[in-house]
Design an enzyme around this catalytic site. Sequence first.
Site, PDB file in Angstrom:
ATOM      1  N   LYS A 251       0.845  -1.205   0.000  1.00 58.40           N
ATOM      2  CA  LYS A 251       0.000   0.000   0.000  1.00 58.40           C
ATOM      3  C   LYS A 251       0.876   1.249   0.000  1.00 58.40           C
ATOM      4  O   LYS A 251       0.634   2.193  -0.761  1.00 58.40           O
ATOM      5  CB  LYS A 251      -0.929  -0.004   1.224  1.00 58.40           C
ATOM      6  CG  LYS A 251      -2.042  -1.046   1.131  1.00 58.40           C
ATOM      7  CD  LYS A 251      -2.805  -1.213   2.444  1.00 58.40           C
ATOM      8  CE  LYS A 251      -3.821  -2.336   2.351  1.00 58.40           C
ATOM      9  NZ  LYS A 251      -4.590  -2.550   3.575  1.00 58.40           N
TER      10      LYS A 251
ATOM     11  N   GLN B  54      -4.470  -1.576   9.798  1.00 59.40           N
ATOM     12  CA  GLN B  54      -4.443  -2.892   9.161  1.00 59.40           C
ATOM     13  C   GLN B  54      -5.045  -3.953  10.087  1.00 59.40           C
ATOM     14  O   GLN B  54      -4.722  -4.007  11.276  1.00 59.40           O
ATOM     15  CB  GLN B  54      -3.005  -3.261   8.766  1.00 59.40           C
ATOM     16  CG  GLN B  54      -2.873  -4.508   7.919  1.00 59.40           C
ATOM     17  CD  GLN B  54      -3.532  -4.391   6.534  1.00 59.40           C
ATOM     18  OE1 GLN B  54      -3.686  -3.306   5.997  1.00 59.40           O
ATOM     19  NE2 GLN B  54      -3.914  -5.514   5.966  1.00 59.40           N
TER      20      GLN B  54
ATOM     21  N   ASP C  41     -10.780   2.936   4.225  1.00 59.92           N
ATOM     22  CA  ASP C  41     -11.093   1.503   4.163  1.00 59.92           C
ATOM     23  C   ASP C  41     -12.603   1.290   4.023  1.00 59.92           C
ATOM     24  O   ASP C  41     -13.053   0.183   3.697  1.00 59.92           O
ATOM     25  CB  ASP C  41     -10.639   0.799   5.454  1.00 59.92           C
ATOM     26  CG  ASP C  41      -9.323   0.057   5.265  1.00 59.92           C
ATOM     27  OD1 ASP C  41      -9.023  -0.346   4.133  1.00 59.92           O
ATOM     28  OD2 ASP C  41      -8.616  -0.113   6.277  1.00 59.92           O
TER      29      ASP C  41
HETATM   30  N1  GUN Z   1      -6.936  -6.782   6.221  1.00 61.76           N
HETATM   31  C1  GUN Z   1      -7.303  -7.469   5.124  1.00 61.76           C
HETATM   32  N2  GUN Z   1      -7.807  -6.624   4.207  1.00 61.76           N
HETATM   33  C2  GUN Z   1      -7.755  -5.397   4.726  1.00 61.76           C
HETATM   34  C3  GUN Z   1      -8.134  -4.109   4.253  1.00 61.76           C
HETATM   35  O1  GUN Z   1      -8.647  -3.911   3.146  1.00 61.76           O
HETATM   36  N3  GUN Z   1      -7.906  -3.071   5.108  1.00 61.76           N
HETATM   37  C4  GUN Z   1      -7.371  -3.240   6.335  1.00 61.76           C
HETATM   38  N4  GUN Z   1      -7.203  -2.163   7.101  1.00 61.76           N
HETATM   39  N5  GUN Z   1      -7.025  -4.423   6.810  1.00 61.76           N
HETATM   40  C5  GUN Z   1      -7.215  -5.490   6.004  1.00 61.76           C
END
Ligand code: GUN
Length: 294
Positions: free
Chosen positions: A52, A96, A119
Amino acid sequence: MNLLDGKLVSAKIKEDIKKEAEAFTRQSGRRPHLVAILVGNDGGSETYVASKMRNCELVGFESTNIRYDVNISEEELIAKIKEINQDTSIDGLIVQLPLPKHIDPEKITEAIDYRKDVDGFHPINLGRMQRNLSCFVPATPYGIMLMLEYYNIDTAGKKAVVVGRSNIVGSPMSILLARNSNPGNCTVTLTHSRTANLKDEVLAGDIVVAAIGRKHFVTADMVKEGAVVIDVGINREESSETKSGFKLYGDVDFEEVSKKASWITPVPGGVGLMTIVGLLKNTLEAAKGTVYSK
Ligand code: GUN
């Protein structure tokens, strides 16, 4: 079988995002800024957050990764989130998941200002999405919708079967596919671990979205001839074959299912890359104030 090529589509959309980010930076004198909080040392999470951050830089965003030891308290984490909520130089904030057991992910999600919740996990964004109002849509379902749109996949009136009801993918995906929009207008079945006759449910799907986190769970005998198959799985297994030491497997048995599907996403090279695109688009929209005005 036709490939829904995440590599191709993500590269094209990222070019557009980069141009828009440049325009934003010219006008505002600052770059769109995403902060990602990572707690602990989960291998998968480390890889995703690194990706990311790297992609933010690639499209001209500023990115900050804040790391905490696995033992950080819930209060301390919430205090940091509140500080970021107030910081006008930060457009988007993600924490996350998964988090360590002593931290309640619901509390963390609700602590994030919904206007920075790129998110799309905050109940306000979820509720607004369900009502077809301007909101941040969770990155993976958003990326899948962009992929369906890019390939002009006809979804209206089709039967879509989503396998897995997670807050991150399955549940929001079912809402988006059912919405009165394009892509959308599907008749949606949301299946899960307690679904009776899962095989028959999946077999009825013109569109199948597999998001259960189990390697090759969806097999050819479960898929209708000509179905569109979207594989959200990123199941990591140790491997001596790859440089990273890991090999990725989807939730779909690609080799066999691709013989029946009209369209299918590969793993890797499919939905994972589109998830990044969804997050980047949300961050850009947060910076520009197009979802929620500033
Ligand atoms: N864990 C798995 N997918 C995601 C996501 O799209 N965002 C976040 N913050 N954690 C995740």
